[in-house]
Scaffold this motif. Structure first.
Motif, PDB file in Angstrom:
ATOM      1  N   SER A 181       0.847  -1.396   0.050  1.00 41.57           N
ATOM      2  CA  SER A 181       0.037  -0.086   0.037  1.00 41.57           C
ATOM      3  C   SER A 181       0.847   1.308  -0.050  1.00 41.57           C
ATOM      4  CB  SER A 181      -0.916   0.126   1.112  1.00 41.57           C
ATOM      5  OG  SER A 181      -1.595   1.412   1.487  1.00 41.57           O
ATOM      6  N   VAL A 182       0.460   1.990  -0.848  1.00 41.19           N
ATOM      7  CA  VAL A 182       1.419   3.367  -0.980  1.00 41.19           C
ATOM      8  C   VAL A 182       1.373   4.207   0.321  1.00 41.19           C
ATOM      9  CG1 VAL A 182      -0.561   4.575  -1.859  1.00 41.19           C
ATOM     10  CG2 VAL A 182       1.714   5.449  -2.462  1.00 41.19           C
ATOM     11  N   ASP A 183       0.385   4.176   1.073  1.00 39.31           N
ATOM     12  CA  ASP A 183       0.235   4.917   2.449  1.00 39.31           C
ATOM     13  C   ASP A 183       1.500   4.288   3.173  1.00 39.31           C
ATOM     14  OD1 ASP A 183      -1.891   6.165   1.428  1.00 39.31           O
ATOM     15  OD2 ASP A 183      -3.361   4.869   2.364  1.00 39.31           O
ATOM     16  N   TYR A 184       2.069   3.189   3.207  1.00 36.18           N
ATOM     17  CA  TYR A 184       2.783   2.691   4.125  1.00 36.18           C
ATOM     18  C   TYR A 184       4.236   2.673   3.752  1.00 36.18           C
ATOM     19  CZ  TYR A 184      -1.343   1.430   6.359  1.00 36.18           C
ATOM     20  OH  TYR A 184      -2.778   1.455   6.871  1.00 36.18           O
ATOM     21  N   GLN A 185       4.686   3.194   2.223  1.00 38.48           N
ATOM     22  CA  GLN A 185       5.833   2.859   1.724  1.00 38.48           C
ATOM     23  C   GLN A 185       6.574   4.205   2.174  1.00 38.48           C
ATOM     24  OE1 GLN A 185       5.902   2.889  -2.612  1.00 38.48           O
ATOM     25  NE2 GLN A 185       4.421   1.008  -2.553  1.00 38.48           N
ATOM     26  N   ALA A 186       8.072   3.825   2.318  1.00 40.04           N
ATOM     27  CA  ALA A 186       8.680   4.713   2.687  1.00 40.04           C
ATOM     28  C   ALA A 186       9.068   6.159   2.117  1.00 40.04           C
ATOM     29  CB  ALA A 186      10.328   4.206   2.711  1.00 40.04           C
ATOM     30  N   ASN A 187       8.632   6.164   0.777  1.00 38.18           N
ATOM     31  CA  ASN A 187       8.575   7.622   0.050  1.00 38.18           C
ATOM     32  C   ASN A 187       7.454   8.254   0.524  1.00 38.18           C
ATOM     33  OD1 ASN A 187      10.712   7.258  -1.786  1.00 38.18           O
ATOM     34  ND2 ASN A 187       9.460   5.879  -3.233  1.00 38.18           N
ATOM     35  N   THR A 188       6.368   7.648   0.754  1.00 40.61           N
ATOM     36  CA  THR A 188       5.010   8.309   1.227  1.00 40.61           C
ATOM     37  C   THR A 188       5.507   9.104   2.682  1.00 40.61           C
ATOM     38  OG1 THR A 188       3.792   6.782  -0.139  1.00 40.61           O
ATOM     39  CG2 THR A 188       2.779   8.212   1.701  1.00 40.61           C
ATOM     40  N   ILE A 189       6.015   8.274   3.457  1.00 45.70           N
ATOM     41  CA  ILE A 189       6.263   8.502   4.824  1.00 45.70           C
ATOM     42  C   ILE A 189       7.215   9.710   4.923  1.00 45.70           C
ATOM     43  CG2 ILE A 189       7.310   7.811   7.044  1.00 45.70           C
ATOM     44  CD1 ILE A 189       5.974   5.194   6.270  1.00 45.70           C
ATOM     45  N   ALA A 190       8.413   9.565   4.063  1.00 45.97           N
ATOM     46  CA  ALA A 190       9.513  10.558   3.901  1.00 45.97           C
ATOM     47  C   ALA A 190       8.793  12.120   3.585  1.00 45.97           C
ATOM     48  CB  ALA A 190      10.399  10.310   3.071  1.00 45.97           C
ATOM     49  N   SER A 191       7.693  12.078   2.672  1.00 47.11           N
ATOM     50  CA  SER A 191       7.232  13.257   2.126  1.00 47.11           C
ATOM     51  C   SER A 191       6.199  13.740   3.099  1.00 47.11           C
ATOM     52  CB  SER A 191       6.359  12.832   0.890  1.00 47.11           C
ATOM     53  OG  SER A 191       5.168  11.898   1.038  1.00 47.11           O
ATOM     54  N   GLU A 192       5.700  12.795   3.754  1.00 52.26           N
ATOM     55  CA  GLU A 192       4.615  13.299   4.939  1.00 52.26           C
ATOM     56  C   GLU A 192       5.271  13.938   6.197  1.00 52.26           C
ATOM     57  OE1 GLU A 192       1.024  14.109   7.209  1.00 52.26           O
ATOM     58  OE2 GLU A 192       1.400  13.526   4.934  1.00 52.26           O
ATOM     59  N   LEU A 193       6.356  13.440   6.426  1.00 53.99           N
ATOM     60  CA  LEU A 193       7.312  14.017   7.537  1.00 53.99           C
ATOM     61  C   LEU A 193       7.832  15.338   7.119  1.00 53.99           C
ATOM     62  CD1 LEU A 193       9.300  10.883   8.412  1.00 53.99           C
ATOM     63  CD2 LEU A 193       7.733  12.268  10.034  1.00 53.99           C
ATOM     64  N   ALA A 194       8.059  15.638   5.796  1.00 54.54           N
ATOM     65  CA  ALA A 194       8.626  16.972   5.230  1.00 54.54           C
ATOM     66  C   ALA A 194       7.654  17.866   5.248  1.00 54.54           C
ATOM     67  CB  ALA A 194       9.110  16.566   3.774  1.00 54.54           C
ATOM     68  N   LYS A 195       6.257  17.650   4.842  1.00 53.38           N
ATOM     69  CA  LYS A 195       5.289  18.445   5.046  1.00 53.38           C
ATOM     70  C   LYS A 195       4.864  18.903   6.491  1.00 53.38           C
ATOM     71  CE  LYS A 195       3.449  16.455   0.893  1.00 53.38           C
ATOM     72  NZ  LYS A 195       2.381  15.271   0.435  1.00 53.38           N
ATOM     73  N   ARG A 196       5.097  18.124   7.349  1.00 52.41           N
ATOM     74  CA  ARG A 196       4.624  18.276   8.725  1.00 52.41           C
ATOM     75  C   ARG A 196       5.736  18.961   9.319  1.00 52.41           C
ATOM     76  NH1 ARG A 196       0.710  16.080  11.293  1.00 52.41           N
ATOM     77  NH2 ARG A 196      -0.806  14.924  10.227  1.00 52.41           N
ATOM     78  N   THR A 197       7.037  19.279   8.821  1.00 54.93           N
ATOM     79  CA  THR A 197       8.024  19.925   9.403  1.00 54.93           C
ATOM     80  C   THR A 197       8.650  21.231   8.696  1.00 54.93           C
ATOM     81  OG1 THR A 197       9.666  18.460   8.598  1.00 54.93           O
ATOM     82  CG2 THR A 197       9.002  17.902  10.692  1.00 54.93           C
ATOM     83  N   GLY A 198       8.191  21.410   7.622  1.00 54.77           N
ATOM     84  CA  GLY A 198       8.469  22.464   6.603  1.00 54.77           C
ATOM     85  C   GLY A 198      10.021  21.940   6.041  1.00 54.77           C
ATOM     86  N   ALA A 199      10.139  20.814   5.992  1.00 52.41           N
ATOM     87  CA  ALA A 199      11.571  20.416   5.411  1.00 52.41           C
ATOM     88  C   ALA A 199      11.352  19.803   4.087  1.00 52.41           C
ATOM     89  CB  ALA A 199      12.046  19.077   6.329  1.00 52.41           C
ATOM     90  N   ARG A 200      12.506  19.410   3.497  1.00 54.74           N
ATOM     91  CA  ARG A 200      12.496  19.160   2.039  1.00 54.74           C
ATOM     92  C   ARG A 200      12.451  17.655   2.015  1.00 54.74           C
ATOM     93  NH1 ARG A 200      17.196  22.679   0.009  1.00 54.74           N
ATOM     94  NH2 ARG A 200      17.780  22.489   1.920  1.00 54.74           N
ATOM     95  N   TYR A 201      12.346  16.986   1.049  1.00 58.07           N
ATOM     96  CA  TYR A 201      12.411  15.563   0.698  1.00 58.07           C
ATOM     97  C   TYR A 201      12.806  15.076  -0.776  1.00 58.07           C
ATOM     98  CZ  TYR A 201       7.941  15.471  -1.486  1.00 58.07           C
ATOM     99  OH  TYR A 201       6.772  15.721  -2.402  1.00 58.07           O
TER     100      TYR A 201
END
Length: 340
Positions: A181-201
């Motif tokens: 499932s795309v929701d649990y892939q590392a790519n998705t999680i990295a992008s979500e973490l970046a959005k929540r912190t104002g960081a880049r990915y």
């Protein structure tokens, strides 16, 4: 604090029991977001009459807000829960358990939440919340953070909050995709973490399991090489821990390889490596992502996993000796100590 709690338990045990009950009510509502009275009573094994009286009192104290869909925590309730956490850890004996696990496996820090995530999805969410807090406290400006995939990682990402945008930080997937499932892939999680912190990915669009020829070919691509170099220079690594046979099937390894893993005593999987009871690596995969030497060079390695069924796997990976922080639940911690 420990001495005061000991005195309270001796002199006014009822007070401690009442505080524990009200904390559980507030915490269950916090984890769920919003809960109806009937489902809340069932989840806490309380009668609706008893719960109604408790909710009325907590509302009068300004700790709860009531709506048509149920009750939610007020801002004052959230603050109180945060303030109560160290006290509750002492009440439930979690502080002693954390220290026992920390000493047994030589870790820098251990965070344990109450319960067993094998039996309650709320506990798994709480592991994610606790993991997000550990990650937020660990990050420094300019850090590259490599994250694995999985449901626990996704829950961690959903709870991450920082006090100010981290524009100089990067989040990257630690490995390629598993095809789940795309929701649990590392790519998705990295992008979500970046959005929540104002960081880049950055993303790594390659399969996790590669043949030697495919690996050599992919690594010739400049864009892939650039992302892989970032991944391998990560200062912080956040990963889950899984059962070896289960993860081998998810990674679509051949039955022959799975049989070989079992014969070699593989119990646990973390960051694509398979470990036996003593924490020895018995199998490694060819992958465009983190290697063992990158894990060893990272400044902080954070493991998140829970459930009594994973206790032995957690003990195996902790014996490997390169994790700095473990975030787990009560049942898994007890089982890991027993297995150790």
């Amino acid at each position: 604090m420990r001495d005061i709690l000991h005195i309270q338990k001796k002199l006014v045990p009822d007070l401690v029991q009442v505080m524990e009950k009200r904390y559980k009510i507030l915490h269950r509502i916090f984890v769920a977001g919003t809960m109806g009275r009937r489902s809340l009573a069932a989840s806490l094994d309380l009668t609706e009459r008893t719960l109604r009286a408790e909710l009325d009192l907590l509302r009068e104290q300004g700790l709860l807000d009531a709506g048509t869909s149920g009750v939610t925590l007020s801002e004052a309730g959230r603050r109180l829960l945060e303030e109560l956490e160290p006290l509750v850890k002492e009440l439930f004996g979690l502080s002693e358990l954390e220290e026992a696990v920390r000493l047994k496996f030589g870790l820098r820090k251990v965070v344990i939440v109450a319960g067993d995530s094998d039996e309650s999805d709320d506990v798994k969410r709480e592991i994610g919340r606790a993991g997000s807090r550990v990650l937020a406290q660990s990050m420094e400006p300019g850090d590259i953070v490599a994250v694995m995939g999985g449901t626990t990682m996704a829950r961690m990402a959903a709870h991450l909050k920082v006090s100010a945008p981290m524009k100089d930080n990067w989040f990257v997937p630690a490995r390629g995709g598993l095809g789940e499932s795309v929701d649990y892939q590392a790519n998705t999680i990295a992008s979500e973490l970046a959005k929540r912190t104002g960081a880049r990915y950055r993303m790594l669009h390659v399969p996790d399991h590669l043949s030697e020829d495919a690996y050599q070919s992919i690594m010739q691509e400049p864009n892939v090489r650039e992302v892989v170099d970032m991944i391998r220079s990560a200062r912080i690594v956040v990963h889950g821990i899984g059962d070896a046979a289960t993860m081998a099937r998810r990674r679509k390894l051949s039955q022959e390889t799975i049989d070989e893993l079992i014969r070699d005593g593989a119990l646990a999987e973390a960051f694509g490596y398979y470990f036996d009871r003593e924490g020895r690596v018995v199998h490694r995969m060819v992958t465009a992502g983190l290697r063992l030497e990158d894990i060893e060079a990272a400044g902080t390695v954070i493991g998140l996993a829970g459930g009594r069924s994973k206790g032995e796997a957690i003990a195996s990976v902790m014996r490997f000796g390169h994790d700095d922080v473990l975030v787990t639940d009560e049942a898994a911690a007890e089982e890991a100590l027993r297995r150790a």
